[in-house]
Scaffold this motif. Structure first.
Motif, PDB file in Angstrom:
ATOM      1  N   LYS A   2      40.753  15.509  27.379  1.00 47.32           N
ATOM      2  CA  LYS A   2      41.175  16.512  28.357  1.00 47.32           C
ATOM      3  C   LYS A   2      40.235  17.719  28.318  1.00 47.32           C
ATOM      4  O   LYS A   2      39.615  18.008  27.298  1.00 47.32           O
ATOM      5  CB  LYS A   2      42.600  16.977  28.065  1.00 47.32           C
ATOM      6  N   LYS A   3      40.164  18.431  29.438  1.00 50.12           N
ATOM      7  CA  LYS A   3      39.382  19.659  29.490  1.00 50.12           C
ATOM      8  C   LYS A   3      40.241  20.835  29.025  1.00 50.12           C
ATOM      9  O   LYS A   3      41.453  20.857  29.254  1.00 50.12           O
ATOM     10  CB  LYS A   3      38.882  19.913  30.910  1.00 50.12           C
ATOM     11  N   VAL A   4      39.592  21.780  28.384  1.00 48.85           N
ATOM     12  CA  VAL A   4      40.278  23.001  27.943  1.00 48.85           C
ATOM     13  C   VAL A   4      39.676  24.183  28.692  1.00 48.85           C
ATOM     14  O   VAL A   4      38.482  24.473  28.557  1.00 48.85           O
ATOM     15  CB  VAL A   4      40.146  23.213  26.422  1.00 48.85           C
ATOM     16  N   TYR A   5      40.495  24.859  29.477  1.00 46.54           N
ATOM     17  CA  TYR A   5      40.082  26.039  30.232  1.00 46.54           C
ATOM     18  C   TYR A   5      40.428  27.273  29.402  1.00 46.54           C
ATOM     19  O   TYR A   5      41.604  27.521  29.107  1.00 46.54           O
ATOM     20  CB  TYR A   5      40.793  26.091  31.580  1.00 46.54           C
ATOM     21  N   SER A  51      35.024  22.063  27.303  1.00 45.90           N
ATOM     22  CA  SER A  51      35.623  23.379  27.524  1.00 45.90           C
ATOM     23  C   SER A  51      34.961  24.080  28.703  1.00 45.90           C
ATOM     24  O   SER A  51      33.748  23.947  28.915  1.00 45.90           O
ATOM     25  CB  SER A  51      35.519  24.258  26.271  1.00 45.90           C
ATOM     26  N   SER A 121      42.593  22.003  39.197  1.00 42.70           N
ATOM     27  CA  SER A 121      41.810  21.534  38.050  1.00 42.70           C
ATOM     28  C   SER A 121      42.611  21.593  36.753  1.00 42.70           C
ATOM     29  O   SER A 121      42.296  20.882  35.790  1.00 42.70           O
ATOM     30  CB  SER A 121      40.536  22.369  37.900  1.00 42.70           C
ATOM     31  N   ASN A 124      47.326  18.481  34.175  1.00 48.48           N
ATOM     32  CA  ASN A 124      47.323  17.592  33.006  1.00 48.48           C
ATOM     33  C   ASN A 124      46.208  17.897  32.005  1.00 48.48           C
ATOM     34  O   ASN A 124      45.915  17.078  31.131  1.00 48.48           O
ATOM     35  CB  ASN A 124      47.239  16.128  33.444  1.00 48.48           C
ATOM     36  N   ASN A 125      45.581  19.063  32.133  1.00 49.62           N
ATOM     37  CA  ASN A 125      44.589  19.507  31.160  1.00 49.62           C
ATOM     38  C   ASN A 125      45.198  20.587  30.269  1.00 49.62           C
ATOM     39  O   ASN A 125      46.413  20.754  30.221  1.00 49.62           O
ATOM     40  CB  ASN A 125      43.329  19.992  31.880  1.00 49.62           C
ATOM     41  N   ALA A 156      50.107  21.695  32.922  1.00 54.09           N
ATOM     42  CA  ALA A 156      49.083  21.860  31.893  1.00 54.09           C
ATOM     43  C   ALA A 156      49.740  22.141  30.541  1.00 54.09           C
ATOM     44  O   ALA A 156      50.851  22.683  30.470  1.00 54.09           O
ATOM     45  CB  ALA A 156      48.143  22.998  32.256  1.00 54.09           C
ATOM     46  N   ALA A 267      43.333  17.828  22.721  1.00 59.00           N
ATOM     47  CA  ALA A 267      42.694  17.362  23.954  1.00 59.00           C
ATOM     48  C   ALA A 267      42.313  15.895  23.891  1.00 59.00           C
ATOM     49  O   ALA A 267      42.104  15.256  24.931  1.00 59.00           O
ATOM     50  CB  ALA A 267      41.453  18.209  24.256  1.00 59.00           C
ATOM     51  N   ASP A 271      48.220  12.295  26.320  1.00 63.21           N
ATOM     52  CA  ASP A 271      49.043  13.352  26.914  1.00 63.21           C
ATOM     53  C   ASP A 271      49.202  14.456  25.874  1.00 63.21           C
ATOM     54  O   ASP A 271      49.890  14.261  24.871  1.00 63.21           O
ATOM     55  CB  ASP A 271      50.413  12.806  27.323  1.00 63.21           C
TER      56      ASP A 271
END
Length: 316
Positions: A2-5, A51, A121, A124-125, A156, A267, A271
């Motif tokens: 998963k991406k982390v913002y 990230s 975006s 689900n991240n 998220a 991540a 899930d």
């Protein structure tokens, strides 16, 4: 993966050289990249994660330097913004035990504009919110709150770190606590220092701190305790997870390395929300994150000291 913002400030740390914890006596400073959410983004990327940084720097040489550092550390900066305001600066002194003294000169970080196109975006991240300067008003606070709402509506996994800086909130600590509460209530994971846990809960005893914070709404609490490790608390169980022995020279970024490493591991799950129900896996993740935090204290400067995966795996 998963991406982390990571949302918040990116700034220059001017670190005082050859003196104790007293900025008044400092004469020589060394330029270092800093800002808690940016540190977290770099911590994740250096371990091989994905990230993205959301924040604002100035249209000056310092801003260019900072974005270059993030790129060099493989952080996606496509969502970063630039402002005509000067890049935010922090002056930092470090005592012999690695503890810090801060003075901030705020600039471009407060000019972050909300971008509605980012919302989908988040789906689900993971969204990590670091609040060092984000609750001080202006465009940044508005954008920060709206991105938080977007994260909630897009399913998220939400991580929150209050990043309390006493220099920024002298006499207004109660306002800081009030502003933190919506994030503490809704975040899936909150990372606190001991000082922050006591400040926000209004309690002194750690068990009472956690009880209050869980009642407010936090699902998973981590309280970093320096050399003593980390207190991990869920609504049903508590564990103090030891760290590894090191000789700290600079604690700047240790908490960011910890939460960055923890989020990197989360991540990697199909899930991220499944970590809320798997305490054994969470304990294992915190053990590894403790190592990342400890390793970061053995060198000067936050981002340059963050470990890569090879360095992390080399520690038993």
């Amino acid at each position: 993966m998963k991406k982390v913002y990571c949302i918040g400030e990116l700034l220059i740390d001017f670190v005082a050289e050859n003196q104790g914890n007293d900025l008044a006596k400092a004469e020589v400073f060394t330029k270092k990249p800093g800002g808690a959410p940016a540190n977290v983004a770099c911590a994740i990327a250096k371990l091989g994660g994905l990230s993205k940084f959301i924040g604002c720097v100035g249209e000056d040489q310092f801003g260019s330097f900072l974005l270059g550092v993030l790129e060099d550390n493989h952080v996606d900066i496509s969502l970063a913004q630039r402002s005509k305001n000067f890049t935010t600066l922090a002056f930092v002194s470090i005592a012999e035990d690695g503890e810090r003294d801060f003075v901030f000169s705020r600039g471009a970080d407060k000019k972050l504009k909300y971008d509605s196109k980012i919302k989908k975006s988040f789906q689900n991240n993971i969204v990590h919110l670091g609040a060092a300067t984000a609750l001080l008003g202006g465009d940044l606070e508005d954008a920060y709150g709206r991105y938080f709402f977007d994260a909630l509506t897009q399913n998220a996994f939400i991580s929150f770190d209050p990043n309390f800086r006493s220099d920024l909130w002298k006499g207004d600590e109660n306002i800081f606590v009030k502003k933190c509460m919506p994030f503490v209530q809704k975040a899936h994971l909150c990372k606190f220092s001991l000082e922050e846990a006591r400040l926000i809960s209004g309690k002194v005893n750690l068990e009472e701190c956690c009880e209050f914070l869980h009642e407010v709404g936090t699902k998973v609490i981590t309280i970093t305790l320096g050399g003593e490790g980390t207190l991990l608390s869920t609504e049903t169980t508590k564990h103090t997870i030891p760290s590894i022995p090191v000789n700290p020279v600079d604690t700047t970024g240790a908490g960011d390395a910890f939460i960055g490493c923890l989020l990197y591991q989360i991540a990697g799950l199909h899930d991220p929300l499944e970590i809320l129900e798997n305490i054994d896996l969470l304990i294992d993740f915190v053990k590894i994150a403790n190592k990342a935090g400890a390793l970061t204290t053995t060198n000067f400067g936050a981002i340059p000291s963050l470990p890569n995966l090879e360095q992390l795996l080399a520690i038993e």
